[in-house]
Design a protein around this motif. Structure first.
Motif, short mmCIF file in Angstrom:
data_model
loop_
_atom_site.label_atom_id
_atom_site.label_comp_id
_atom_site.label_asym_id
_atom_site.label_seq_id
_atom_site.Cartn_x
_atom_site.Cartn_y
_atom_site.Cartn_z
N PHE A 116 -3.75 8.18 7.10
CA PHE A 116 -2.64 7.21 7.11
C PHE A 116 -2.44 6.75 5.68
O PHE A 116 -3.35 6.23 5.04
CB PHE A 116 -2.95 6.00 8.01
CG PHE A 116 -1.78 5.06 8.10
CD1 PHE A 116 -0.81 5.22 9.09
CD2 PHE A 116 -1.60 4.04 7.17
CE1 PHE A 116 0.29 4.38 9.15
CE2 PHE A 116 -0.49 3.20 7.23
CZ PHE A 116 0.46 3.36 8.23
N HIS A 117 -1.20 6.94 5.17
CA HIS A 117 -0.94 6.54 3.78
C HIS A 117 0.24 5.59 3.64
O HIS A 117 0.61 5.24 2.52
CB HIS A 117 -0.73 7.79 2.91
CG HIS A 117 -1.93 8.69 2.87
ND1 HIS A 117 -3.15 8.28 2.33
CD2 HIS A 117 -2.14 9.95 3.31
CE1 HIS A 117 -4.02 9.26 2.44
NE2 HIS A 117 -3.46 10.28 3.04
N GLY A 118 0.85 5.18 4.75
CA GLY A 118 1.95 4.22 4.67
C GLY A 118 3.23 4.76 5.27
O GLY A 118 3.26 5.88 5.79
N GLY A 168 0.81 -1.22 0.00
CA GLY A 168 0.00 0.00 0.00
C GLY A 168 0.84 1.27 0.00
O GLY A 168 0.55 2.23 -0.71
N ALA A 169 1.90 1.27 0.81
CA ALA A 169 2.78 2.44 0.86
C ALA A 169 3.39 2.70 -0.51
O ALA A 169 3.46 3.84 -0.98
CB ALA A 169 3.88 2.23 1.90
N GLU A 170 3.80 1.62 -1.14
CA GLU A 170 4.42 1.73 -2.46
C GLU A 170 3.41 2.27 -3.48
O GLU A 170 3.77 3.05 -4.38
CB GLU A 170 4.86 0.32 -2.88
CG GLU A 170 6.16 0.25 -3.60
CD GLU A 170 6.40 -1.17 -4.11
OE1 GLU A 170 7.01 -1.29 -5.16
OE2 GLU A 170 5.95 -2.15 -3.47
N GLY A 218 -9.09 4.71 7.75
CA GLY A 218 -9.05 3.46 8.50
C GLY A 218 -8.32 3.61 9.82
O GLY A 218 -8.94 3.64 10.89
N VAL A 219 -6.99 3.76 9.73
CA VAL A 219 -6.18 3.91 10.94
C VAL A 219 -6.67 5.10 11.78
O VAL A 219 -6.65 5.08 13.01
CB VAL A 219 -4.69 4.08 10.55
CG1 VAL A 219 -3.82 4.32 11.77
CG2 VAL A 219 -4.20 2.86 9.77
N GLY A 220 -7.18 6.13 11.10
CA GLY A 220 -7.67 7.34 11.78
C GLY A 220 -8.96 7.11 12.54
O GLY A 220 -9.44 8.03 13.23
C1 LIG Z 1 -5.29 3.78 3.86
C2 LIG Z 1 -3.96 3.11 3.87
N1 LIG Z 1 -3.03 3.49 2.99
C3 LIG Z 1 -1.82 2.89 2.95
C4 LIG Z 1 -1.49 1.88 3.83
C5 LIG Z 1 -0.12 1.24 3.77
O1 LIG Z 1 -0.21 -0.04 3.27
P1 LIG Z 1 1.01 -1.09 3.48
O2 LIG Z 1 1.05 -1.43 4.93
O3 LIG Z 1 0.64 -2.25 2.60
O4 LIG Z 1 2.24 -0.40 3.02
C6 LIG Z 1 -2.44 1.45 4.78
C7 LIG Z 1 -2.11 0.38 5.74
O5 LIG Z 1 -2.73 0.20 6.75
C8 LIG Z 1 -3.71 2.08 4.80
O6 LIG Z 1 -4.64 1.73 5.68
#
Ligand SMILES: Cc1ncc(COP(=O)(O)O)c(C=O)c1O
Length: 381
Positions: A123-125, A96-98, A181-183
């Protein structure tokens, strides 16, 4: 050698998994409403998934992007249909981060600008640009710090308009989760997403829909952003895409053009990753999992709202959160250890439900009964 100790973990060893259930090494069964952090989309060890991956592994597991890979074309074709964006272009990576890193970079290549708008509680990674656009200073290392990211309040159209008015010609992209999500499961309002579309069009910025957690059918639509009736320029996807196999992707609107060498990866889009992603798309389609996520999710949300002690029940489809008052602070722990139900959390007091999209009503009922019992016990104590 010891492990680098970065995760607070539960003392459970998972040994076997099927559908919405997992079993530990002592044979104890658990209902999995966490899905390994929103990853298990079609259910654990789905037979079609196991078969497609096994067959692929017996043929060829990996080759790099230096050769033709018809599996990638097949995936792009099927994903285009399922997502309702057949004219978009697919780029495959592994996390996801990538996905977000590449989306932000591509936007900047496209318009030659540097500034990014992100939102509070995002949260974006954890890679450099993705973490810089994440609203959590504790996970941003000094080397990741940049003045290129502007954090604005979530769902605040006036603040967004003011920011564009002031520095719109410098904004490269706006990145937003359709449901944070994380938020803590915060749903982006339709009018907010529509305003992002309008302002990005007006100022030449790129709208990036982070759909890593809220995408791939989890919300009951393929992308949660679809509820707003607008298209983003880039959608980022990961978690549910491979049902546990590390595969991620970005889909890119036709006006954003590729050039050789612009983006790249060694592992992204390999044979096994494509087989996993294809199996997921095929099962989602065959078993109508978007509809199931919408229906079972709505049922679960309606029933949770009837439990007066739970606060702010919210979400869409099978991405649901609610606040747990202090009096019931052990609820999540007790669901796991007493009732054998895995759930997710968000700090400080949110329970997050991120089950398989194939969750059945009777599984939802198991959770509802367990919550009611726990609340009763706490009230009596
Ligand atoms: C909305 C969102 N973006 C990006 C990520 C990052 O994904 P990854 O852990 O696969 O790098 C997450 C992971 O929880 C996420 O919830």
């Amino acid at each position: 050698m010891k492990l680098f100790d970065v995760y607070p973990i539960n003392n459970i060893v998972i040994d076997k998994a099927k559908g919405s259930y997992v079993w530990d090494d002592k044979g104890e069964q658990y209902l999995d409403l966490y899905g390994g952090h929103a990853v298990i989309s079609i259910g654990h060890t789905h037979p079609h998934y196991v078969e497609r991956l096994t067959n692929q592994l017996n043929k060829v597991g990996f080759y790099s992007n230096s050769v033709k890979m018809p599996l990638q074309d097949e995936l792009a074709e099927k994903l285009g249909k399922l997502s309702g964006k057949p004219d978009y272009q697919l780029f495959l990576i592994s996390s996801g981060a990538e996905a977000n890193e590449n989306a932000l970079k591509l936007a900047s290549f496209h318009n030659g600008r540097k500034k990014i708008i992100a939102f509070k509680k995002s949260f974006h990674g954890r890679t450099s640009l993705a973490v810089a656009a994440t609203d959590n200073p504790a996970i941003v290392a000094p080397v990741n710090q940049t003045s290129n990211v502007i954090f604005l309040p979530f769902n605040d159209v006036a603040a967004l308009e003011a920011c564009f008015k002031e520095q719109g010609n410098e904004i490269s992209s706006v990145i937003i989760e359709g449901i944070q999500g994380v938020g803590g499961i915060n749903v982006a309002s339709e009018s907010f997403l529509q305003a992002i579309r309008r302002l990005c069009d007006q100022y030449g910025a790129v709208y990036i829909a982070d759909s890593v957690q809220c995408g791939y059918g989890r919300s009951g639509q393929f992308f949660s952003h679809d509820y707003a009736g607008v298209n983003a320029d880039i959608y980022t996807m990961a978690k549910g895409m491979g049902n546990g196999f590390p595969v991620a992707g970005i889909i890119i609107a036709p006006h954003l053009q590729a050039r050789h060498g612009m983006l790249g990866t060694t592992f992204g889009g390999n044979h096994l990753a494509c087989a996993a992603a294809l199996a997921v798309v095929e099962v989602i389609e065959k078993e109508n999992l978007l509809q199931n996520a919408a229906e079972v999710g709505q049922y679960l949300m309606d029933e949770l709202k009837k439990i007066p002690q739970l606060q702010n029940v919210r979400g869409r489809g099978l991405m649901i959160g609610f606040d747990v008052p202090e009096q019931f602070k052990d609820l999540r722990k007790n669901l796991l250890w007493k009732h054998k139900i895995f759930t997710g959390e968000a700090k400080p007091n949110v329970i997050r439900l991120l089950p398989s999209l194939a969750l059945r009503k009777k599984d939802a009922d198991q959770l509802l009964e367990a919550i009611k019992e726990e609340i009763e016990v706490s009230i009596e104590a």
